[in-house]
Design an enzyme around this catalytic site. Structure first.
Site, short mmCIF file in Angstrom:
data_model
loop_
_atom_site.label_atom_id
_atom_site.label_comp_id
_atom_site.label_asym_id
_atom_site.label_seq_id
_atom_site.Cartn_x
_atom_site.Cartn_y
_atom_site.Cartn_z
N HIS A 146 29.79 58.09 29.91
CA HIS A 146 29.30 56.87 29.26
C HIS A 146 30.14 55.66 29.62
CE1 HIS A 146 27.12 59.69 26.58
NE2 HIS A 146 28.25 60.37 26.61
N SER A 267 34.94 33.77 47.70
CA SER A 267 33.92 32.96 47.04
C SER A 267 34.02 31.54 47.61
CB SER A 267 34.19 32.95 45.54
OG SER A 267 33.66 31.78 44.97
N LYS A 273 38.99 34.77 44.37
CA LYS A 273 38.12 35.94 44.37
C LYS A 273 38.03 36.67 45.70
CE LYS A 273 34.37 36.13 42.10
NZ LYS A 273 33.00 35.71 41.84
N GLU A 280 28.15 45.95 47.15
CA GLU A 280 27.03 45.37 46.39
C GLU A 280 25.74 45.40 47.21
OE1 GLU A 280 28.17 41.66 44.04
OE2 GLU A 280 29.82 41.87 45.44
#
Ligand code: ARG
Length: 452
Positions: A146, A267, A273, A280
């Site tokens: 979970h 970024s 970043k 992704e």
């Protein structure tokens, strides 16, 4: 655009089926040899045709082929070029053949080759997983259910779980190969051909295990493409799950891994970043691969036997899936090989004593407390810790005794490492078990055992 060119644009497939040229030529040359062997065309004609096709293949290889969209597809482009180059003899090639059995042949040859490349690609990813597991064989991390920290596990165990998934993918692609490995030429348009062809000869020339035995099925069957795309969808689903973990793991919140800079991008506005774009994108592209599977299933679902032009729509999605899958395999090989494991961070979380609550319940069970009771004691202990802002390992023995008199000094011996070591049943995360798992994985890679 005028109506005529719009109509042509609707039927044309050369912009995507041109990638079948090598397999189309391979099939045509074998067909010409067969026609010659059976006395249907002369030796000289067969030679002229085969050499003419070789010249065409070179023209295409060298980007010198005059593609003509008005000829619609790869078959017509090659055949008409052949006639242009060698004269009317070129027109004998299509004897005893239809584009319907020809396209099935091309697709089967292509699929078999692509499966070979796919299997090599999966193997490289699996080797990268084995190397990661072996290089970090003592690293403990929190295992999750979970997405809640659950129990300590070995990082190697986690990596080898993915090895298992990819091993099953190998089995699925091998299975699909068997279904693609059937030679359809000789089925003609749908009913067979009225020439004394030798289909077994064609099968052996082209490396097929079997010949098809129902011409109507042979020209309309695309099951092997559905199977390839199902196997590809499942394989991409595995990559997508791994991608999800990678994305999470390289966040500041987790900080379990660092991706090589090559596999991240900055970024455009936030200089701090490092985005895990490749992971992704693999996750995102999986959606498109599923879509391709569904579009083919939908194309097929209403088709009466035998060939229908709808079948031309089998290709774009299939090729897209092939390209996506092969690119993903390639990217992942490098991404895994260069991935850095941050052991300190993984073990910090794995050693958090909440993670050991199950082990403490098992400890009580070993001292004759029924498991349900032990579970309740630990539940209350965890609640107590939370209200006190303490960890289990910070409690004094007398605090433990407030919950059960059975606790003893040895409760402090329970650690992440002892937890992992205790799970020493086959398939468990104990170091000895994982070592066996790793050795088994290596044997599968060496082809000594079949893992599928
Ligand atoms: N381009 C066609 C396809 O991909 C080849 C077969 C065409 N057959 C026909 N009867 N028009 O399916």
């Amino acid at each position: 655009m005028d109506l005529r060119s719009e109509m042509l644009g609707y039927t044309v497939s050369i912009n995507y089926d041109s990638r079948l040229y090598h397999h189309d030529i391979l099939g045509s040359q074998a067909h010409a040899r067969m026609l010659c062997k059976q006395g249907i065309i002369s030796d000289a004609d067969a030679r002229l045709i085969c050499d003419g096709l070789t010249v065409i293949e070179r023209e295409i290889d060298d980007d010198k082929f005059p593609w003509d969209a008005s000829l619609e597809d790869i078959h017509m482009n090659i055949e008409s070029r052949l006639i242009q180059n060698i004269g009317s003899t070129g027109g004998k090639l299509h004897t005893g053949r239809s584009r319907n059995d020809q396209i099935s042949l091309d697709l089967r040859l292509y699929t078999k080759d692509v499966i070979g490349t796919t299997l090599l690609g999966i193997k490289e990813v699996q080797i990268a997983l084995i190397d990661l597991a072996a290089a970090n064989s003592k690293v403990i991390m929190p295992g999750y259910t979970h997405l809640q920290r659950a129990q300590p596990v070995l990082f190697a165990h986690h990596m080898l779980a993915y090895f298992k998934m990819f091993t099953r993918d190998v089995g699925r692609f091998q299975d699909c190969y068997v279904r693609a490995d059937v030679m359809p030429l000789g089925s003609g348009a749908l009913a067979g051909v009225p020439y004394p062809t030798d289909r077994e000869f064609l099968a052996s020339e082209l490396g097929f295990a079997l010949i098809s035995t129902n011409s109507m099925d042979a020209v309309s069957d695309r099951d092997f493409l559905v199977e390839f795309q199902s196997a590809a969808s499942i394989c991409m689903m595995h990559f997508s799950r791994l991608s999800e973990e990678i994305v999470i793991w390289c966040s500041r919140e987790f900080g379990f891994i660092r991706l090589d800079e090559e596999y991240t991008t900055g970024s455009s506005i936030m200089p701090q970043k490092r985005n895990p774009d490749f992971a992704e994108l693999a996750r995102g592209k999986t959606g498109r691969v599923y879509g391709n599977l569904f579009s083919l299933l939908t194309v097929l679902k209403g088709l009466p036997l035998t060939y229908n032009r709808d079948l031309q729509e089998d290709k774009e999605g299939f090729f897209d899936t092939v390209d996506t899958l092969l690119a993903t395999l390639n990217i992942y090989k490098g991404m895994l090989a260069s991935l850095q494991v941050i052991e300190s961070r993984m073990s910090e979380f794995a050693n958090e004593s909440y993670m050991l609550a199950t082990d403490m319940a098992d400890y009580l069970v070993n001292k004759e407390v029924p498991f349900r009771e032990a579970h309740g004691i630990m539940r209350r202990l965890c609640d107590y810790c939370e209200t006190q802002g303490k960890e289990l390992k910070d409690l004094s023995l007398s605090e433990y005794h407030d919950f059960s008199p059975v606790f003893d000094d040895d409760v402090y011996n329970i650690t992440a490492w002892s937890s992992v070591e205790a799970r020493n049943n086959p398939g468990g995360t104990a170091p000895g078990q994982v070592e066996q798992e790793l050795n088994e994985a290596k044997r599968i890679m060496e082809g000594k055992v079949d893992g599928s």
